[in-house]
Design a protein around this motif. Structure first.
Motif, short mmCIF file in Angstrom:
data_model
loop_
_atom_site.label_atom_id
_atom_site.label_comp_id
_atom_site.label_asym_id
_atom_site.label_seq_id
_atom_site.Cartn_x
_atom_site.Cartn_y
_atom_site.Cartn_z
N SER A 76 87.85 29.19 82.56
CA SER A 76 87.41 28.28 81.57
C SER A 76 86.69 27.19 82.18
N MET A 77 86.14 26.28 81.35
CA MET A 77 85.00 25.29 81.80
C MET A 77 85.83 24.08 82.63
N GLN A 78 85.49 23.70 83.65
CA GLN A 78 85.88 22.72 84.28
C GLN A 78 85.09 21.27 84.51
N GLU A 79 85.78 20.25 84.80
CA GLU A 79 84.87 19.02 84.33
C GLU A 79 85.33 18.02 85.42
N GLU A 80 84.42 17.58 86.38
CA GLU A 80 84.59 16.51 87.39
C GLU A 80 83.77 15.45 87.41
N VAL A 81 84.29 14.23 87.77
CA VAL A 81 83.43 12.90 87.68
C VAL A 81 82.61 12.86 89.04
N LEU A 82 81.41 12.83 88.87
CA LEU A 82 80.41 12.76 89.91
C LEU A 82 80.33 11.10 90.26
N VAL A 83 80.20 10.26 89.42
CA VAL A 83 80.02 8.94 89.91
C VAL A 83 80.41 8.11 88.61
N ASP A 84 80.98 6.87 88.95
CA ASP A 84 81.12 6.07 87.73
C ASP A 84 80.80 4.43 88.38
N ALA A 85 80.95 3.34 87.74
CA ALA A 85 80.23 2.27 88.03
C ALA A 85 80.31 1.81 89.40
N ASN A 86 81.74 2.13 89.88
CA ASN A 86 82.04 1.75 91.34
C ASN A 86 81.03 2.31 92.35
N GLY A 87 80.32 3.44 92.07
CA GLY A 87 79.65 4.20 92.85
C GLY A 87 78.11 3.62 92.72
N ILE A 88 77.70 2.84 91.88
CA ILE A 88 76.26 2.51 91.54
C ILE A 88 76.00 1.08 92.36
N ARG A 89 74.86 1.28 92.94
CA ARG A 89 74.44 -0.20 93.65
C ARG A 89 73.50 -1.02 93.01
N THR A 90 72.44 -0.41 92.08
CA THR A 90 71.81 -1.10 91.27
C THR A 90 71.53 -0.12 90.13
N VAL A 91 71.03 -0.71 88.96
CA VAL A 91 70.53 -0.23 87.75
C VAL A 91 69.41 -0.76 87.07
N ASP A 92 68.29 -0.15 86.66
CA ASP A 92 67.03 -0.44 86.07
C ASP A 92 67.26 -0.45 84.80
N PRO A 93 66.39 -1.34 83.99
CA PRO A 93 66.07 -1.26 82.62
C PRO A 93 65.98 0.35 82.23
N PRO A 94 66.43 0.61 80.92
CA PRO A 94 66.32 2.01 80.36
C PRO A 94 64.86 2.09 80.20
N ARG A 95 64.32 3.71 80.13
CA ARG A 95 63.01 3.84 79.93
C ARG A 95 63.08 5.22 79.02
N ARG A 96 61.80 5.59 78.51
CA ARG A 96 61.86 7.07 77.77
C ARG A 96 61.91 8.04 78.87
N SER A 97 62.69 9.14 78.60
CA SER A 97 62.85 10.32 79.36
C SER A 97 61.47 10.92 79.93
#
Length: 530
Positions: free
Chosen positions: A219-240
């Motif tokens: 079956s399909m499995q799902e696992e969390v890679l990272v949440d807010a606790n694992g993020i140091r900085t975040v940049d403004p959104p941009r087009r893909s």
């Protein structure tokens, strides 16, 4: 003429006024965030800018004074499994720990933030876990409060304030209030924002995760890679850069980068071109990728984006070089979703959901707020003119009256500079405080002038003696005012709090800065620096 050293108090006042002018009128000169649209850096609250105020309780219940002999994480996991709710909806707080503030509580506190759980169910689960009261008695429904703990409310207000700040909302505030029956509420004010937009902001828990979905064990499995606790900085959104849609670039922490790298390699995501097998428009419930691998942007449990990975990045992860510079991005379907992801990452997830079905909403139109602002300005001008006229009539001497009025107004200028630099959202209560500061300031300056000018001043020594005598009087009056206003400034009493804060700050500025400076000015006038 006296040198600058003998008039250092006047010099200090001039320097502080110059700094206030800078933080009031120079863009980006303040410490506070928020968008400023007017000619000054001042921020205005709901009453002077219009907007929305929402008062709402927090969803959940709490059992207090519990004797828990097991690890808190084990209790959270077991209680959430038995109740069938996510672990995020269960919290355990050890009030005996030195780093935990439970105020008046003792023992442990167990909270459940899910309205599908009843007090009876929580009691049954606590008993099944062998948890009793600290006095050794069994837990009953009488020991379960139909409300989260005060600490949770405080954390909710802090988290919502962070979310308001992250949106750049000028003058937005989040506080905790209590009703007469003991029910607590979170009160959120958002100037220049419609009720629907504020509800949309508050209705999101703000939990952002990047997960990997992969086939395994039939079956399909799902696992969390990272949440807010694992993020140091975040940049403004941009087009893909890979096509349509938007993305939010982030840099992971060292620990978050290692976890991200290890999980993707362990599940085989970076091998055999699995990193390119995610079909377009894949979702959590999609059956189109039963044999494929996907990276998922998950916000509050809902998939907002599913995507593959660039081959060069996959090679970097496979060679375990990614952790050296762990940069990645969350994907979103449009700019609005991307901005919401950025906000939620920066502010963090709310400790509990708000019970918005029980909310009370107050809305003030911008036109009415502008009318309040104009009336407040007119009132302040009338107050200044009235004080100036009264002082002039009292002394019939412009050389004495003019410095007195200017000194009193300088206190208001310093207060406005303070409000600007800290981002204090001004309301009618603060305007009333400014007017009160003008009145009390002039009162103190009249005391100084009357004491000093009662008789002819023959020397600076005589002046200093009389000035000190007058200063003791206004110092005692200032202390009395501060003591009287302190409870109003500390307690959550609505508009009275803003009035008390401005009054106390005005008194402190007057005693420490403006009154001594006026003394130097008056000394130069009456002694000629003899």
């Amino acid at each position: 003429m006296a040198d600058l050293r003998s008039n250092w108090r006047v010099v200090l006042l001039v320097v502080m006024l110059s700094m206030s002018a800078i933080v009031l009128f120079v863009p980006s000169a303040t410490l506070a965030g928020g968008e400023v649209t007017g000619p000054t850096n001042l921020q205005y609250g709901l009453e002077l800018n219009g907007g929305t105020r929402i008062r709402t309780p927090v969803t959940g219940m709490s059992a207090t004074q519990l004797d828990v002999q097991r690890d808190d994480d084990d209790v959270v996991r077991n209680v959430s499994q038995e109740l069938g709710v996510p672990s995020l909806d269960v919290a355990v707080r050890d009030c005996t720990a030195s780093n935990v503030d439970c105020r008046t509580e003792e023992g442990h506190v167990v909270e459940v933030f899910n309205d599908s759980v009843t007090p009876e169910q929580l009691v049954d689960v606590l008993r099944a876990q062998g948890i009793t009261r600290i006095d050794g008695t069994q837990v009953t429904t009488e020991h379960v409060r139909d409300d989260p703990s005060p600490e949770t409310y405080a954390r909710m207000a802090s988290s919502i304030q962070s979310k308001l700040d992250a949106t750049g909302l000028s003058g937005g505030t989040a506080t905790v209030a209590s009703a007469a029956n003991g029910q607590r509420y979170v009160v959120v004010e958002a100037p220049n924002r419609e009720p629907e937009a504020l509800v949309e902001l508050l209705d999101e828990r703000g939990l952002v995760q990047l997960s990997v979905r992969y086939p395994g064990n039939g079956s399909m499995q799902e696992e969390v890679l990272v949440d807010a606790n694992g993020i140091r900085t975040v940049d403004p959104p941009r087009r893909s850069q890979a096509g349509s849609g938007w993305e939010v670039p982030v840099k992971l922490t060292e620990q978050g980068g290692v976890r991200f790298q290890n999980i993707l390699n362990r599940v085989g995501f970076t091998s055999n071109r699995n990193y390119q097998s995610c079909p377009a428009n894949a979702s959590r419930t999609s059956t189109r990728n039963e044999d494929g691998y996907c990276l998922l942007t998950v916000v509050n449990g809902d998939v907002k984006g599913a995507f593959s990975m660039d081959g060069r990045l996959a090679q970097t992860i496979r060679s375990e070089q990614f952790a050296n510079d762990p940069r990645f991005f969350f994907t979103a379907g449009n700019q609005s979703e991307a901005q919401r992801i950025q906000t939620n990452i920066e502010a963090g997830a709310l400790p509990a959901p708000l019970d918005l079905d029980q909310r009370q909403t107050f809305t003030l139109e911008g036109a009415l707020a502008d009318q309040f602002k104009l009336n407040a300005l007119i009132t302040a001008i009338v107050a200044v003119l009235a004080v100036s006229f009264t002082v002039y009539i009292r002394y019939s001497n412009a050389t004495v009256a003019a410095p007195m009025v200017v000194t009193a107004l300088s206190e208001v200028a310093l207060l406005l500079g303070f409000a600007s630099i800290v981002g204090l959202p001004l309301d009618l209560s603060h305007i009333a405080g400014f007017i009160a500061v003008i009145g009390t300031g002039v009162d103190d300056l009249i005391i100084i002038a009357d004491e000093v000018m009662a008789e002819e001043v023959s020397s600076q020594r005589v002046f200093q003696s009389r000035f000190r005598k007058a200063f003791w009087v206004i110092g005692a009056a200032a202390a009395t005012t501060i003591v009287a206003m302190s409870p109003l400034a500390v307690l959550s009493l609505g508009d009275l709090r803003g009035f008390a804060i401005i009054t106390i700050l005005g008194v402190l500025i007057g005693v420490l800065v403006t009154r001594p400076a006026y003394g130097d000015i008056l000394r130069a006038l009456v002694t000629g620096d003899k």
